[in-house]
Design a protein around this motif. Structure first.
Motif, PDB file in Angstrom:
ATOM      1  N   GLY A   1       0.846  -1.191   0.000  1.00  0.00           N
ATOM      2  CA  GLY A   1       0.000   0.000   0.000  1.00  0.00           C
ATOM      3  C   GLY A   1       0.877   1.235   0.000  1.00  0.00           C
ATOM      4  O   GLY A   1       1.891   1.279  -0.695  1.00  0.00           O
TER       5      GLY A   1
ATOM      6  N   CYS B   1     -10.998  -3.420  -9.211  1.00  0.00           N
ATOM      7  CA  CYS B   1     -10.572  -2.453  -8.189  1.00  0.00           C
ATOM      8  C   CYS B   1     -11.737  -2.062  -7.290  1.00  0.00           C
ATOM      9  O   CYS B   1     -12.909  -2.194  -7.662  1.00  0.00           O
TER      10      CYS B   1
ATOM     11  N   GLU C   1     -11.102  -0.388   2.158  1.00  0.00           N
ATOM     12  CA  GLU C   1     -10.628  -1.708   2.567  1.00  0.00           C
ATOM     13  C   GLU C   1     -11.737  -2.501   3.246  1.00  0.00           C
ATOM     14  O   GLU C   1     -11.935  -3.694   2.977  1.00  0.00           O
TER      15      GLU C   1
ATOM     16  N   ALA D   1     -14.422  -3.549   0.616  1.00  0.00           N
ATOM     17  CA  ALA D   1     -13.953  -4.658  -0.222  1.00  0.00           C
ATOM     18  C   ALA D   1     -13.987  -5.976   0.545  1.00  0.00           C
ATOM     19  O   ALA D   1     -14.424  -7.008   0.014  1.00  0.00           O
TER      20      ALA D   1
ATOM     21  N   GLU E   1     -10.041  -8.883  -1.284  1.00  0.00           N
ATOM     22  CA  GLU E   1      -8.902  -8.371  -0.536  1.00  0.00           C
ATOM     23  C   GLU E   1      -8.030  -7.549  -1.474  1.00  0.00           C
ATOM     24  O   GLU E   1      -8.071  -7.722  -2.698  1.00  0.00           O
ATOM     25  N   GLU E   2      -7.259  -6.627  -0.910  1.00  0.00           N
ATOM     26  CA  GLU E   2      -6.397  -5.786  -1.734  1.00  0.00           C
ATOM     27  C   GLU E   2      -5.308  -6.629  -2.377  1.00  0.00           C
ATOM     28  O   GLU E   2      -4.870  -7.641  -1.832  1.00  0.00           O
ATOM     29  N   ASP E   3      -4.870  -6.177  -3.546  1.00  0.00           N
ATOM     30  CA  ASP E   3      -3.983  -6.987  -4.379  1.00  0.00           C
ATOM     31  C   ASP E   3      -2.855  -6.134  -4.957  1.00  0.00           C
ATOM     32  O   ASP E   3      -2.686  -6.045  -6.167  1.00  0.00           O
ATOM     33  N   PHE E   4      -2.100  -5.481  -4.084  1.00  0.00           N
ATOM     34  CA  PHE E   4      -0.976  -4.676  -4.540  1.00  0.00           C
ATOM     35  C   PHE E   4       0.163  -5.571  -5.021  1.00  0.00           C
ATOM     36  O   PHE E   4       0.364  -6.670  -4.532  1.00  0.00           O
TER      37      PHE E   4
ATOM     38  N   HIS F   1      -1.566   1.837  -5.618  1.00  0.00           N
ATOM     39  CA  HIS F   1      -2.451   2.894  -5.115  1.00  0.00           C
ATOM     40  C   HIS F   1      -2.582   3.921  -6.239  1.00  0.00           C
ATOM     41  O   HIS F   1      -1.593   4.452  -6.732  1.00  0.00           O
TER      42      HIS F   1
ATOM     43  N   HIS G   1      -7.971   1.203  -5.571  1.00  0.00           N
ATOM     44  CA  HIS G   1      -7.029   0.166  -5.150  1.00  0.00           C
ATOM     45  C   HIS G   1      -7.338  -1.151  -5.864  1.00  0.00           C
ATOM     46  O   HIS G   1      -8.516  -1.515  -6.019  1.00  0.00           O
TER      47      HIS G   1
ATOM     48  N   ILE H   1      -7.919  -5.088  -6.277  1.00  0.00           N
ATOM     49  CA  ILE H   1      -8.439  -6.128  -5.394  1.00  0.00           C
ATOM     50  C   ILE H   1      -8.516  -7.455  -6.135  1.00  0.00           C
ATOM     51  O   ILE H   1      -8.416  -7.508  -7.355  1.00  0.00           O
TER      52      ILE H   1
END
Length: 211
Positions: A91, A145, A165, A168, A174-177, A183, A205, A207
């Motif tokens: 992030g 996203c 967050e 989602a 879940e976030e997927d960086f 970001h 973001h 996801i």
């Protein structure tokens, strides 16, 4: 009337203040990369923005020149966008802006091919007598996203990010960086003319569905 991407693609540029899920298709951009605090006076970030806008307006104003671009249509230059990350951080860490890595973006209209981009770089270089080799042709498909409209100063973004967050997660994501997934901010206000509490910024973001 000039084509306005913000109005024609409201789902990407004018989302509500409540988080939502969106799938962003492949889009071509002008891009410039760098690192460091974006607020640094006369720093690399502000220099990169100057180069991006110079090339963007060379393309837009080509309608007035001798070199007519195939498929050209009049359009409003889309808003500035930014991808942000920091090495070793999942992030972003707003407390350490000096560690930011960034890619600044301006969306290109569909008639701009790599060949048109190459012409625009040559044309801008000749007009400005400046090196524009830092500007890239940047094809990118962002994909799935979570996004939200953030109203207020950039330093208040963590509260909006937290809400994104939570939303989602409640929807089964879940976030997927990672590589190519960052970001993402889209700047709808001119920071030079808008009071901080009224700034409008789309935050997005990446996801993925939790299995």
């Amino acid at each position: 009337m000039a084509f306005d991407y913000k109005k024609e693609y409201k789902e990407f540029y004018l989302p509500p203040k409540m988080p939502g899920i969106v799938t962003v298709p492949a889009i071509n951009f002008l891009a410039a990369r760098g690192h460091g605090d974006p607020n640094e006076e006369d720093g690399t970030y502000k220099q990169a923005l100057g180069m991006l806008y110079a090339v963007a307006f060379t393309i837009k104003m080509s309608k007035l020149g001798k070199h007519q671009l195939e498929g050209y249509f009049d359009y409003v230059v889309p808003p500035l966008e930014g991808l942000w990350w920091q090495d070793g951080i999942y992030g972003v860490d707003y407390a350490h802006k000096q560690d930011f890595q960034w890619i600044s973006l301006i969306r290109l209209p569909e008639f701009v091919t790599k060949e048109v981009f190459d012409w625009a770089i040559r044309e801008t270089t000749e007009k400005k007598q400046q090196d524009f080799s830092q500007v890239e042709f940047f094809p990118w498909e962002e994909g799935l996203c979570v996004q939200c409209m953030h109203i207020g100063p950039y330093d208040n973004e963590p509260a909006t990010v937290s809400a994104m967050e939570e939303y989602a997660k409640a929807q089964g994501y879940e976030e997927d960086f990672g590589e190519g997934r960052y970001h993402h901010e889209i700047y709808l206000s001119d920071v030079r003319r808008c009071r901080p509490e009224r700034l409008k910024t789309v935050i997005r973001h990446p996801i993925r569905r939790v299995l």
